[in-house]
Design an enzyme around this catalytic site. Sequence first.
Site, PDB file in Angstrom:
ATOM      1  N   ILE A   1       0.755  -1.305  -0.106  1.00 35.16           N
ATOM      2  CA  ILE A   1      -0.009   0.263   0.106  1.00 35.16           C
ATOM      3  C   ILE A   1       0.774   1.184   0.041  1.00 35.16           C
ATOM      4  O   ILE A   1       0.372   2.336  -0.276  1.00 35.16           O
ATOM      5  CB  ILE A   1      -0.894   0.188   1.161  1.00 35.16           C
ATOM      6  CG1 ILE A   1      -0.157   0.062   2.504  1.00 35.16           C
ATOM      7  CG2 ILE A   1      -2.144  -1.077   1.142  1.00 35.16           C
ATOM      8  CD1 ILE A   1      -1.252   0.598   3.714  1.00 35.16           C
TER       9      ILE A   1
ATOM     10  N   TYR B   1       5.959   2.937  17.672  1.00 30.81           N
ATOM     11  CA  TYR B   1       4.759   2.283  17.141  1.00 30.81           C
ATOM     12  C   TYR B   1       3.567   2.764  17.917  1.00 30.81           C
ATOM     13  O   TYR B   1       2.739   3.177  17.226  1.00 30.81           O
ATOM     14  CB  TYR B   1       5.205   0.611  17.517  1.00 30.81           C
ATOM     15  CG  TYR B   1       3.851  -0.229  17.720  1.00 30.81           C
ATOM     16  CD1 TYR B   1       3.369  -0.506  18.431  1.00 30.81           C
ATOM     17  CD2 TYR B   1       3.465  -0.552  16.256  1.00 30.81           C
ATOM     18  CE1 TYR B   1       2.254  -1.508  18.656  1.00 30.81           C
ATOM     19  CE2 TYR B   1       2.436  -1.485  16.195  1.00 30.81           C
ATOM     20  CZ  TYR B   1       1.694  -1.918  17.306  1.00 30.81           C
ATOM     21  OH  TYR B   1       0.650  -3.205  17.144  1.00 30.81           O
TER      22      TYR B   1
HETATM   23  N1  NAD Z   1      -1.791  -9.906  16.862  1.00 33.72           N
HETATM   24  C1  NAD Z   1      -1.997  -8.974  18.138  1.00 33.72           C
HETATM   25  O1  NAD Z   1      -2.231  -9.565  19.093  1.00 33.72           O
HETATM   26  C2  NAD Z   1      -2.100  -7.734  17.735  1.00 33.72           C
HETATM   27  C3  NAD Z   1      -2.080  -6.652  18.951  1.00 33.72           C
HETATM   28  C4  NAD Z   1      -2.300  -5.540  18.618  1.00 33.72           C
HETATM   29  C5  NAD Z   1      -2.461  -5.129  17.490  1.00 33.72           C
HETATM   30  N2  NAD Z   1      -2.286  -5.602  16.369  1.00 33.72           N
HETATM   31  C6  NAD Z   1      -2.374  -5.012  14.989  1.00 33.72           C
HETATM   32  O2  NAD Z   1      -3.381  -5.774  14.207  1.00 33.72           O
HETATM   33  C7  NAD Z   1      -3.019  -5.777  13.067  1.00 33.72           C
HETATM   34  C8  NAD Z   1      -2.462  -7.068  12.601  1.00 33.72           C
HETATM   35  O3  NAD Z   1      -1.522  -7.658  13.331  1.00 33.72           O
HETATM   36  P1  NAD Z   1      -0.934  -9.241  12.846  1.00 33.72           P
HETATM   37  O4  NAD Z   1      -0.846  -9.705  14.493  1.00 33.72           O
HETATM   38  O5  NAD Z   1      -2.150 -10.024  12.107  1.00 33.72           O
HETATM   39  O6  NAD Z   1       0.547  -8.800  12.164  1.00 33.72           O
HETATM   40  P2  NAD Z   1       1.075  -9.582  11.129  1.00 33.72           P
HETATM   41  O7  NAD Z   1       2.384  -8.926  10.869  1.00 33.72           O
HETATM   42  O8  NAD Z   1       0.914 -10.995  10.996  1.00 33.72           O
HETATM   43  O9  NAD Z   1       0.049  -8.835   9.766  1.00 33.72           O
HETATM   44  C9  NAD Z   1       0.207  -7.672   9.278  1.00 33.72           C
HETATM   45  C10 NAD Z   1       0.105  -7.904   7.762  1.00 33.72           C
HETATM   46  O10 NAD Z   1       0.354  -6.589   6.987  1.00 33.72           O
HETATM   47  C11 NAD Z   1       0.972  -6.707   5.865  1.00 33.72           C
HETATM   48  N3  NAD Z   1       1.691  -5.465   5.466  1.00 33.72           N
HETATM   49  C12 NAD Z   1       2.405  -4.795   6.343  1.00 33.72           C
HETATM   50  N4  NAD Z   1       2.628  -3.699   5.572  1.00 33.72           N
HETATM   51  C13 NAD Z   1       2.052  -3.874   4.440  1.00 33.72           C
HETATM   52  C14 NAD Z   1       1.982  -2.825   3.309  1.00 33.72           C
HETATM   53  N5  NAD Z   1       2.732  -1.708   3.414  1.00 33.72           N
HETATM   54  N6  NAD Z   1       1.410  -3.197   2.216  1.00 33.72           N
HETATM   55  C15 NAD Z   1       0.586  -4.420   2.188  1.00 33.72           C
HETATM   56  N7  NAD Z   1       0.598  -5.213   3.362  1.00 33.72           N
HETATM   57  C16 NAD Z   1       1.378  -4.937   4.440  1.00 33.72           C
HETATM   58  C17 NAD Z   1       1.928  -7.666   6.222  1.00 33.72           C
HETATM   59  O11 NAD Z   1       2.656  -8.375   5.132  1.00 33.72           O
HETATM   60  C18 NAD Z   1       1.251  -8.779   7.074  1.00 33.72           C
HETATM   61  O12 NAD Z   1       0.768  -9.797   6.510  1.00 33.72           O
HETATM   62  C19 NAD Z   1      -1.689  -4.926  12.902  1.00 33.72           C
HETATM   63  O13 NAD Z   1      -1.947  -3.461  12.429  1.00 33.72           O
HETATM   64  C20 NAD Z   1      -1.243  -4.724  14.327  1.00 33.72           C
HETATM   65  O14 NAD Z   1      -0.639  -3.334  14.854  1.00 33.72           O
HETATM   66  C21 NAD Z   1      -2.251  -7.022  16.496  1.00 33.72           C
HETATM   67  O1  UGA Z   2       0.189  -8.112  20.730  1.00 32.94           O
HETATM   68  C1  UGA Z   2      -0.199  -6.670  21.356  1.00 32.94           C
HETATM   69  O2  UGA Z   2      -1.340  -6.513  22.006  1.00 32.94           O
HETATM   70  C2  UGA Z   2       0.519  -5.837  21.146  1.00 32.94           C
HETATM   71  O3  UGA Z   2       1.814  -5.965  21.935  1.00 32.94           O
HETATM   72  C3  UGA Z   2       2.681  -6.375  21.332  1.00 32.94           C
HETATM   73  O4  UGA Z   2       3.852  -5.944  22.275  1.00 32.94           O
HETATM   74  P1  UGA Z   2       4.373  -7.106  23.366  1.00 32.94           P
HETATM   75  O5  UGA Z   2       3.071  -7.588  24.097  1.00 32.94           O
HETATM   76  O6  UGA Z   2       5.128  -6.119  24.159  1.00 32.94           O
HETATM   77  O7  UGA Z   2       4.958  -7.878  22.391  1.00 32.94           O
HETATM   78  P2  UGA Z   2       5.857  -9.476  22.528  1.00 32.94           P
HETATM   79  O8  UGA Z   2       6.927  -9.285  21.610  1.00 32.94           O
HETATM   80  O9  UGA Z   2       4.772 -10.796  22.472  1.00 32.94           O
HETATM   81  O10 UGA Z   2       6.483  -9.155  24.163  1.00 32.94           O
HETATM   82  C4  UGA Z   2       5.468  -9.810  25.232  1.00 32.94           C
HETATM   83  C5  UGA Z   2       6.576  -9.646  26.730  1.00 32.94           C
HETATM   84  O11 UGA Z   2       7.456 -10.705  26.443  1.00 32.94           O
HETATM   85  C6  UGA Z   2       8.728 -10.343  26.571  1.00 32.94           C
HETATM   86  N1  UGA Z   2       9.371 -11.548  25.888  1.00 32.94           N
HETATM   87  C7  UGA Z   2       9.375 -11.355  24.415  1.00 32.94           C
HETATM   88  C8  UGA Z   2      10.020 -12.190  23.831  1.00 32.94           C
HETATM   89  C9  UGA Z   2      11.109 -13.284  24.769  1.00 32.94           C
HETATM   90  O12 UGA Z   2      11.615 -13.963  23.982  1.00 32.94           O
HETATM   91  N2  UGA Z   2      11.056 -13.095  25.959  1.00 32.94           N
HETATM   92  C10 UGA Z   2      10.217 -12.176  26.445  1.00 32.94           C
HETATM   93  O13 UGA Z   2      10.620 -11.989  27.897  1.00 32.94           O
HETATM   94  C11 UGA Z   2       8.884  -8.964  26.102  1.00 32.94           C
HETATM   95  O14 UGA Z   2       9.828  -8.306  26.698  1.00 32.94           O
HETATM   96  C12 UGA Z   2       7.432  -8.342  26.530  1.00 32.94           C
HETATM   97  O15 UGA Z   2       7.551  -7.938  28.052  1.00 32.94           O
HETATM   98  C13 UGA Z   2       3.183  -5.938  20.100  1.00 32.94           C
HETATM   99  O16 UGA Z   2       3.615  -4.337  20.108  1.00 32.94           O
HETATM  100  C14 UGA Z   2       1.793  -5.793  19.065  1.00 32.94           C
HETATM  101  O17 UGA Z   2       1.683  -7.006  18.607  1.00 32.94           O
HETATM  102  C15 UGA Z   2       0.654  -5.502  19.621  1.00 32.94           C
HETATM  103  O18 UGA Z   2       0.542  -4.025  19.372  1.00 32.94           O
END
Ligand code: NAD
Ligand code: UGA
Length: 387
Positions: free
Chosen positions: A75, A183
Amino acid sequence: MASSRVDLDGNPIKPITICMIGAGGFIGSHLCEKLMTETPHTVLALDVYNDKIKHLLEPETNPWHGRINFHRLNIKHDSRLEGLIKMADLTINLAAICTPADYNTRPLDTIYSNFIDALPVVKYCSENNKRLIHFSTCEVYGKTIGSFLPKDSPLRKDPAYYVLKEDESPCIFGSIEKQRWSYACAKQLIERLIYAEGAENGLEFTIVRPFNWIGPRMDFIPGIDGPSEGVPRVLACFSNNLLRKEPLKLVDGGQSQRTFVYIKDAIEAVLLMIENPARANGHIFNVGNPNNEVTVRQLGEMMVKVYSKVSGDPPLENATVDVSSKEFYGEGYDDSDKRIPDMTIINRQLGWNPKTSLWDLLESTLTYQHRTYAEAIKKVIAKPVAS
Ligand SMILES: NC(=O)c1ccc[n+]([C@@H]2O[C@H](COP(=O)([O-])OP(=O)(O)OC[C@H]3O[C@@H](n4cnc5c(N)ncnc54)[C@H](O)[C@@H]3O)[C@@H](O)[C@H]2O)c1
Ligand SMILES: O=C(O)[C@H]1O[C@H](OP(=O)(O)OP(=O)(O)OC[C@H]2O[C@@H](n3ccc(=O)[nH]c3=O)[C@H](O)[C@@H]2O)[C@H](O)[C@@H](O)[C@@H]1O
């Protein structure tokens, strides 16, 4: 799909077309699965990659064939984006760099990905009167107010000092050189821009703040289906350590707390937002499971137990090791101390509550990880290191 499906107010649900940006990711792949198997909707799946949704795109005998179309595009610079948004009734934006290891090491890419690149998506939706569901993060809350109280203050136990509420809680980040917050701050500003588009230009929007959604297909296993030196989020990091029979690395002793919600529960909430626009438009929603709170250390210890049950292998003698955040993430790392979602608004608007316990979601997720990766890891470990 039965067209007798009704929304929360008893109105029939009409099939719509959804432009899903980032559909190839962890959340996107589960959302596409849900939409294809349980609804009549059509998905324009936009992403740079499609490995995680290949099973939905092929074979052509899939009952939903023709309702999901993959468009490989970035995008950042693709003239097809506006046309695809105009073709759809609703745009869901999931695209982001969202692995913490990138925030302090690739801050510019992180800020561009989470703010700048989302600007045209919001603009095209607003200009074309299209509804937008935008994925933000619970990280916009940053640190709790309680984390600034003296360590032994009884107020730390007062929910007013740690429960995170969409329409009341402040956003509290570390100082500028703590580039981890690039972020969360980018996500906060895009939230404010979307909110302003709603207030000034009538954009119909919903903002989602996920609280650590976890499950199968999250991130990658370094050296197997991702770069060897890659650092994914904690579920994949700990899974990798377990698969390789290595100690789990606890950053700064694993004292941070998190609440984890099973991806399948969370996707139910998103489907309610999609199919109940009158109840979802104009709202920001926490989507998490306050009953699943653990420290990272407790998460690790639970994953060791569950993986031992799933794999049949006894746990390591020393199953965890403490590492400093500087060593693990590098300069500029900082962390959220605690993430408990207030559930009032999502309960009231959508009647949603998570169902799956942490143990159960870990059991199904680690079963997937073991089934998917154990053989490949054995081969990698057995191969002599290239001299
Ligand atoms: N997984 C979680 O627990 C979590 C928690 C908080 C927020 N989020 C948010 O939810 C959304 C999805 O998270 P996710 O866990 O599925 O992450 P993810 O990294 O698995 O998925 C993100 C997808 O977006 C695509 N993408 C990134 N930049 C792009 C671009 N410029 N053009 C086209 N595609 C692009 C990537 O290829 C990827 O497939 C993100 O916005 C993330 O910040 C996720
Ligand atoms: O998932 C979410 O809700 C959000 O939070 C995540 O942030 P965080 O939870 O810090 O992501 P992790 O990388 O999963 O880390 C979780 C905790 O585990 C710890 N950690 C991580 C990896 C590891 O090997 N060991 C370890 O202690 C990190 O320091 C952190 O305290 C990411 O920012 C995003 O996916 C999203 O915005």
